[in-house]
Design a protein around this motif. Structure first.
Motif, PDB file in Angstrom:
ATOM      1  N   GLU A  46       0.831  -1.208   0.000  1.00 40.32           N
ATOM      2  CA  GLU A  46       0.000   0.000   0.000  1.00 40.32           C
ATOM      3  C   GLU A  46       0.863   1.254   0.000  1.00 40.32           C
ATOM      4  OE1 GLU A  46      -2.457  -0.415   3.444  1.00 40.32           O
ATOM      5  OE2 GLU A  46      -3.235  -2.334   2.762  1.00 40.32           O
ATOM      6  N   LYS A  47       1.975   1.205   0.721  1.00 39.38           N
ATOM      7  CA  LYS A  47       2.859   2.356   0.831  1.00 39.38           C
ATOM      8  C   LYS A  47       4.168   2.027   0.120  1.00 39.38           C
ATOM      9  CE  LYS A  47       5.119   5.248   4.240  1.00 39.38           C
ATOM     10  NZ  LYS A  47       6.426   4.862   4.682  1.00 39.38           N
ATOM     11  N   GLU A  48       4.709   3.008  -0.548  1.00 39.58           N
ATOM     12  CA  GLU A  48       5.960   2.807  -1.249  1.00 39.58           C
ATOM     13  C   GLU A  48       7.108   2.656  -0.256  1.00 39.58           C
ATOM     14  OE1 GLU A  48       7.343   5.992  -4.014  1.00 39.58           O
ATOM     15  OE2 GLU A  48       6.330   4.685  -5.440  1.00 39.58           O
ATOM     16  N   PHE A  49       8.069   1.829  -0.589  1.00 36.70           N
ATOM     17  CA  PHE A  49       9.257   1.665   0.242  1.00 36.70           C
ATOM     18  C   PHE A  49      10.180   2.861   0.056  1.00 36.70           C
ATOM     19  CE2 PHE A  49       7.860  -2.693  -0.678  1.00 36.70           C
ATOM     20  CZ  PHE A  49       7.793  -3.216   0.607  1.00 36.70           C
ATOM     21  N   ASP A  50      10.884   3.227   1.121  1.00 35.93           N
ATOM     22  CA  ASP A  50      11.888   4.279   0.993  1.00 35.93           C
ATOM     23  C   ASP A  50      13.093   3.760   0.218  1.00 35.93           C
ATOM     24  OD1 ASP A  50      10.602   6.359   2.603  1.00 35.93           O
ATOM     25  OD2 ASP A  50      10.903   4.972   4.262  1.00 35.93           O
ATOM     26  N   LEU A  51      13.415   2.482   0.439  1.00 37.68           N
ATOM     27  CA  LEU A  51      14.588   1.876  -0.190  1.00 37.68           C
ATOM     28  C   LEU A  51      14.253   0.466  -0.657  1.00 37.68           C
ATOM     29  CD1 LEU A  51      17.762   1.887  -0.665  1.00 37.68           C
ATOM     30  CD2 LEU A  51      17.906   0.781   1.569  1.00 37.68           C
ATOM     31  N   ILE A  52      14.750   0.128  -1.830  1.00 39.16           N
ATOM     32  CA  ILE A  52      14.698  -1.254  -2.314  1.00 39.16           C
ATOM     33  C   ILE A  52      16.150  -1.684  -2.478  1.00 39.16           C
ATOM     34  CG2 ILE A  52      14.031  -2.793  -4.183  1.00 39.16           C
ATOM     35  CD1 ILE A  52      11.663  -0.877  -4.728  1.00 39.16           C
ATOM     36  N   CYS A  53      16.528  -2.726  -1.742  1.00 39.34           N
ATOM     37  CA  CYS A  53      17.904  -3.211  -1.740  1.00 39.34           C
ATOM     38  C   CYS A  53      17.925  -4.631  -2.306  1.00 39.34           C
ATOM     39  CB  CYS A  53      18.451  -3.182  -0.311  1.00 39.34           C
ATOM     40  SG  CYS A  53      20.163  -3.707  -0.177  1.00 39.34           S
ATOM     41  N   ILE A  54      18.632  -4.811  -3.409  1.00 41.02           N
ATOM     42  CA  ILE A  54      18.691  -6.104  -4.084  1.00 41.02           C
ATOM     43  C   ILE A  54      20.096  -6.682  -3.928  1.00 41.02           C
ATOM     44  CG2 ILE A  54      18.453  -7.297  -6.296  1.00 41.02           C
ATOM     45  CD1 ILE A  54      16.668  -4.815  -7.130  1.00 41.02           C
ATOM     46  N   ASN A  55      20.178  -7.857  -3.358  1.00 38.68           N
ATOM     47  CA  ASN A  55      21.445  -8.564  -3.230  1.00 38.68           C
ATOM     48  C   ASN A  55      21.524  -9.578  -4.374  1.00 38.68           C
ATOM     49  OD1 ASN A  55      23.868  -9.547  -2.218  1.00 38.68           O
ATOM     50  ND2 ASN A  55      22.856 -10.966  -0.825  1.00 38.68           N
ATOM     51  N   ALA A  56      22.261  -9.232  -5.427  1.00 37.22           N
ATOM     52  CA  ALA A  56      22.314 -10.065  -6.629  1.00 37.22           C
ATOM     53  C   ALA A  56      23.469 -11.067  -6.542  1.00 37.22           C
ATOM     54  CB  ALA A  56      22.487  -9.169  -7.843  1.00 37.22           C
ATOM     55  N   PRO A  57      23.340 -12.176  -7.239  1.00 31.55           N
ATOM     56  CA  PRO A  57      22.229 -12.626  -8.058  1.00 31.55           C
ATOM     57  C   PRO A  57      21.120 -13.238  -7.210  1.00 31.55           C
ATOM     58  CG  PRO A  57      23.997 -14.225  -8.179  1.00 31.55           C
ATOM     59  CD  PRO A  57      24.482 -13.091  -7.315  1.00 31.55           C
ATOM     60  N   LEU A  58      19.958 -13.348  -7.809  1.00 31.69           N
ATOM     61  CA  LEU A  58      18.799 -13.948  -7.153  1.00 31.69           C
ATOM     62  C   LEU A  58      18.575 -15.341  -7.738  1.00 31.69           C
ATOM     63  CD1 LEU A  58      16.561 -10.769  -7.319  1.00 31.69           C
ATOM     64  CD2 LEU A  58      17.738 -11.647  -5.303  1.00 31.69           C
ATOM     65  N   PRO A  59      17.799 -16.178  -7.052  1.00 31.61           N
ATOM     66  CA  PRO A  59      17.589 -17.539  -7.561  1.00 31.61           C
ATOM     67  C   PRO A  59      16.923 -17.604  -8.941  1.00 31.61           C
ATOM     68  CG  PRO A  59      16.749 -17.331  -5.322  1.00 31.61           C
ATOM     69  CD  PRO A  59      17.164 -15.970  -5.769  1.00 31.61           C
ATOM     70  N   ASP A  60      16.053 -16.622  -9.235  1.00 32.94           N
ATOM     71  CA  ASP A  60      15.314 -16.681 -10.490  1.00 32.94           C
ATOM     72  C   ASP A  60      15.763 -15.682 -11.553  1.00 32.94           C
ATOM     73  OD1 ASP A  60      14.341 -14.771  -8.755  1.00 32.94           O
ATOM     74  OD2 ASP A  60      12.237 -15.085  -9.277  1.00 32.94           O
ATOM     75  N   GLU A  61      16.719 -14.830 -11.239  1.00 32.78           N
ATOM     76  CA  GLU A  61      17.314 -13.922 -12.223  1.00 32.78           C
ATOM     77  C   GLU A  61      18.510 -13.221 -11.599  1.00 32.78           C
ATOM     78  OE1 GLU A  61      15.500  -9.636 -12.548  1.00 32.78           O
ATOM     79  OE2 GLU A  61      13.886 -11.071 -12.884  1.00 32.78           O
ATOM     80  N   ASN A  62      19.240 -12.466 -12.430  1.00 27.38           N
ATOM     81  CA  ASN A  62      20.450 -11.814 -11.918  1.00 27.38           C
ATOM     82  C   ASN A  62      20.166 -10.537 -11.127  1.00 27.38           C
ATOM     83  OD1 ASN A  62      19.939  -9.896 -13.902  1.00 27.38           O
ATOM     84  ND2 ASN A  62      21.570 -10.599 -15.251  1.00 27.38           N
ATOM     85  N   GLY A  63      18.960  -9.983 -11.215  1.00 20.11           N
ATOM     86  CA  GLY A  63      18.583  -8.799 -10.455  1.00 20.11           C
ATOM     87  C   GLY A  63      18.692  -7.495 -11.221  1.00 20.11           C
ATOM     88  N   ILE A  64      19.348  -7.517 -12.363  1.00 19.62           N
ATOM     89  CA  ILE A  64      19.547  -6.286 -13.140  1.00 19.62           C
ATOM     90  C   ILE A  64      18.223  -5.788 -13.709  1.00 19.62           C
ATOM     91  CG2 ILE A  64      20.649  -5.319 -15.191  1.00 19.62           C
ATOM     92  CD1 ILE A  64      23.030  -7.216 -14.577  1.00 19.62           C
ATOM     93  N   GLU A  65      17.480  -6.668 -14.359  1.00 16.00           N
ATOM     94  CA  GLU A  65      16.185  -6.277 -14.919  1.00 16.00           C
ATOM     95  C   GLU A  65      15.226  -5.847 -13.812  1.00 16.00           C
ATOM     96  OE1 GLU A  65      12.451  -8.210 -17.354  1.00 16.00           O
ATOM     97  OE2 GLU A  65      14.426  -9.115 -17.619  1.00 16.00           O
ATOM     98  N   LEU A  66      15.231  -6.589 -12.718  1.00 18.97           N
ATOM     99  CA  LEU A  66      14.368  -6.258 -11.579  1.00 18.97           C
ATOM    100  C   LEU A  66      14.669  -4.863 -11.052  1.00 18.97           C
ATOM    101  CD1 LEU A  66      12.306  -7.073  -9.348  1.00 18.97           C
ATOM    102  CD2 LEU A  66      14.270  -7.980  -8.063  1.00 18.97           C
ATOM    103  N   SER A  67      15.949  -4.551 -10.882  1.00 20.28           N
ATOM    104  CA  SER A  67      16.307  -3.239 -10.335  1.00 20.28           C
ATOM    105  C   SER A  67      15.876  -2.106 -11.254  1.00 20.28           C
ATOM    106  CB  SER A  67      17.800  -3.162 -10.028  1.00 20.28           C
ATOM    107  OG  SER A  67      18.562  -3.300 -11.205  1.00 20.28           O
ATOM    108  N   SER A  68      16.056  -2.273 -12.569  1.00 18.18           N
ATOM    109  CA  SER A  68      15.639  -1.199 -13.479  1.00 18.18           C
ATOM    110  C   SER A  68      14.122  -1.073 -13.523  1.00 18.18           C
ATOM    111  CB  SER A  68      16.221  -1.404 -14.880  1.00 18.18           C
ATOM    112  OG  SER A  68      15.747  -2.585 -15.454  1.00 18.18           O
ATOM    113  N   GLN A  69      13.396  -2.192 -13.443  1.00 15.98           N
ATOM    114  CA  GLN A  69      11.928  -2.144 -13.417  1.00 15.98           C
ATOM    115  C   GLN A  69      11.428  -1.440 -12.159  1.00 15.98           C
ATOM    116  OE1 GLN A  69      10.660  -6.203 -13.717  1.00 15.98           O
ATOM    117  NE2 GLN A  69      10.663  -6.197 -15.951  1.00 15.98           N
ATOM    118  N   LEU A  70      11.992  -1.791 -11.009  1.00 11.50           N
ATOM    119  CA  LEU A  70      11.544  -1.180  -9.758  1.00 11.50           C
ATOM    120  C   LEU A  70      11.896   0.298  -9.697  1.00 11.50           C
ATOM    121  CD1 LEU A  70      12.334  -4.077  -7.256  1.00 11.50           C
ATOM    122  CD2 LEU A  70      10.088  -3.361  -8.095  1.00 11.50           C
ATOM    123  N   ALA A  71      13.036   0.664 -10.265  1.00 12.26           N
ATOM    124  CA  ALA A  71      13.411   2.083 -10.297  1.00 12.26           C
ATOM    125  C   ALA A  71      12.453   2.877 -11.191  1.00 12.26           C
ATOM    126  CB  ALA A  71      14.845   2.236 -10.792  1.00 12.26           C
ATOM    127  N   ALA A  72      12.003   2.255 -12.278  1.00 12.85           N
ATOM    128  CA  ALA A  72      11.099   2.941 -13.211  1.00 12.85           C
ATOM    129  C   ALA A  72       9.670   3.015 -12.693  1.00 12.85           C
ATOM    130  CB  ALA A  72      11.117   2.237 -14.564  1.00 12.85           C
TER     131      ALA A  72
END
Length: 191
Positions: A46-72
């Motif tokens: 419901e509320k946006e996070f102040d920070l999204i912290c991704i520790n890459a790589p992740l089990p289902d992807e490397n995290g790069i696409e996820l980080s750019s999607q979440l930033a956008a």
């Protein structure tokens, strides 16, 4: 109360990262163990996070696409932690998306400064966004006032200057805003 979404591949890595975030003042930390779960969490929150912290790589992807999607798709600060050997390459890919890249192993002192930077940057972005909304509202108000002036000019054969003075005088006499008077003029003369 600062909140963070921590995305990491295992509970073993989640504990020390969550502690680092708590040390930086993040009180509410939501943890996700996959990119899929993180996308679900980010979309349902419901509320946006102040920070999204991704520790890459992740089990289902490397995290790069996820980080750019979440930033956008959010106003959250997005940080990705990557192995030292790929940090420069990942940085080149993600800087244009507004994602901060941190190399492993994490230096606590630098991590502190990185998060301070993201806080400062997010505060500036939110300030610019508020100013943008204020200016959009002003433009909309001006459009309404100009539409009322046009109606006064076309319906009552006033000059633009007379219409302007009329709206100002009515606002003073009625102890209301020029916008309220303009809306009243529009409801009276439009149709």
């Amino acid at each position: 109360m600062k909140s963070a979404l921590l995305i990491t591949g295992s509970n073993q890595s989640a504990q020390p990262l969550a502690q680092l975030l708590r040390n930086e003042g993040y009180v509410k930390i939501t943890t996700s163990f996959s990119a899929y779960g993180a996308r679900e969490e980010a979309s349902q929150c419901e509320k946006e996070f102040d920070l999204i912290c991704i520790n890459a790589p992740l089990p289902d992807e490397n995290g790069i696409e996820l980080s750019s999607q979440l930033a956008a798709s959010s106003r959250s600060s997005v940080v990705i932690i990557v192995p030292q050997k790929s940090a420069d390459e990942v940085n080149d890919l993600l800087t244009k998306h507004g994602v901060l890249v941190i190399a492993k192993p994490i230096n606590k002192h630098l991590f502190h400064h990185y998060l301070q930077f993201t806080d400062c940057f997010r505060t500036r972005i939110l300030s610019v966004e508020r100013e943008n909304e204020r200016l959009k509202s002003m433009v909309e108000d001006i459009k309404i006032i100009d539409r009322a002036k046009l109606l006064l000019v076309t319906c009552l054969n006033m000059s633009e200057s007379q219409a302007h003075k009329y709206l100002e005088k009515q606002a003073m006499d009625m102890r209301t805003s020029k916008l309220a008077v303009a809306k009243q003029v529009i409801s009276t003369y439009e149709n």
